[in-house]
Design an enzyme around this catalytic site. Sequence first.
Site, PDB file in Angstrom:
ATOM      1  N   HIS A  51       0.837  -1.202   0.000  1.00  0.00           N
ATOM      2  CA  HIS A  51       0.000   0.000   0.000  1.00  0.00           C
ATOM      3  C   HIS A  51       0.870   1.250   0.000  1.00  0.00           C
ATOM      4  O   HIS A  51       2.054   1.192   0.292  1.00  0.00           O
ATOM      5  CB  HIS A  51      -0.870   0.023   1.261  1.00  0.00           C
ATOM      6  CG  HIS A  51      -0.046   0.166   2.503  1.00  0.00           C
ATOM      7  ND1 HIS A  51       0.556  -0.912   3.117  1.00  0.00           N
ATOM      8  CD2 HIS A  51       0.326   1.256   3.219  1.00  0.00           C
ATOM      9  CE1 HIS A  51       1.246  -0.491   4.158  1.00  0.00           C
ATOM     10  NE2 HIS A  51       1.133   0.833   4.244  1.00  0.00           N
ATOM     11  N   HIS A 109       5.129   6.664  -1.323  1.00  0.00           N
ATOM     12  CA  HIS A 109       5.836   5.423  -1.685  1.00  0.00           C
ATOM     13  C   HIS A 109       5.050   4.198  -1.246  1.00  0.00           C
ATOM     14  O   HIS A 109       4.107   4.303  -0.458  1.00  0.00           O
ATOM     15  CB  HIS A 109       7.190   5.391  -0.962  1.00  0.00           C
ATOM     16  CG  HIS A 109       7.020   5.264   0.508  1.00  0.00           C
ATOM     17  ND1 HIS A 109       6.760   6.355   1.314  1.00  0.00           N
ATOM     18  CD2 HIS A 109       6.992   4.185   1.325  1.00  0.00           C
ATOM     19  CE1 HIS A 109       6.593   5.948   2.553  1.00  0.00           C
ATOM     20  NE2 HIS A 109       6.724   4.625   2.602  1.00  0.00           N
TER      21      HIS A 109
END
Length: 223
Positions: free
Chosen positions: A69, A155
């Site tokens: 995620h 990220h």
Amino acid sequence: TQQKEPELPFFFGWFLLPEEEERIKCATMDFLKTLDTLEAFKEHISEFTGEAEKEVDLEQYFQNALPLHCTTKFCDYGKAEGAKEYAELQVVKESLSKSDELSVTALIVTPRTFGARVELTETQMKLWPEGADKEGVSPALLPSIESLPAGSRAHVTLGCSAGVESVQTGLDLLEILALQKEGKEGTQVEMELGTLSYLSEGRWFLALREPITADTTFSSFSD
Ligand code: 2AM
């Protein structure tokens, strides 16, 4: 009587769909397999192992437990600053369980973390909390972070080395981007996926030739 407050999650973010997770894991593992065989990487192996000459199997070196995620807001069940305010934002409420496509433009590898840089669209930036890039950044690093565009920290953590917390991935990414901005890139190696650069102290950055896109769902996560 007091109204019970709705509970706040551990964090919010974009979660890769299961089939996308597999695809990204395979592609990035292939990159790790190649990286640890490169002469340029072997030259700096001691930054990973503490000893020269010793080999490292990067696939074993990094571990990850959470589903893949991109965190937008770490709430820590309400203990983190601004958690409640974020959860109550109209754009957050409206985006929950909606699909979205993330664009991965680079990969980073350091002795601590392995991560994928995500470039957020203008729409996705609406879910990126103000000041999130700077949260928990060491005072020494702050001045160089401030000149990076908002969202630079976005990220996906792909793995962490033993004893390292995933929050470190975003900090490593910021450090790399700041060094690049100062023109501190060293060795460059052309790879199939893109251009690999070395940024001292075991930090590697692969700028992807073609972005890797991944389908996700925006959602909250609680353990
Ligand atoms: P990550 O986004 O770099 O992977 C649960 O720990 C999730 O919240 C992880 O995905 C983690 O890192 C992220 N996280 C943990 N602490 C954080 C913090 N202080 N700031 C931002 N993200 C954090």
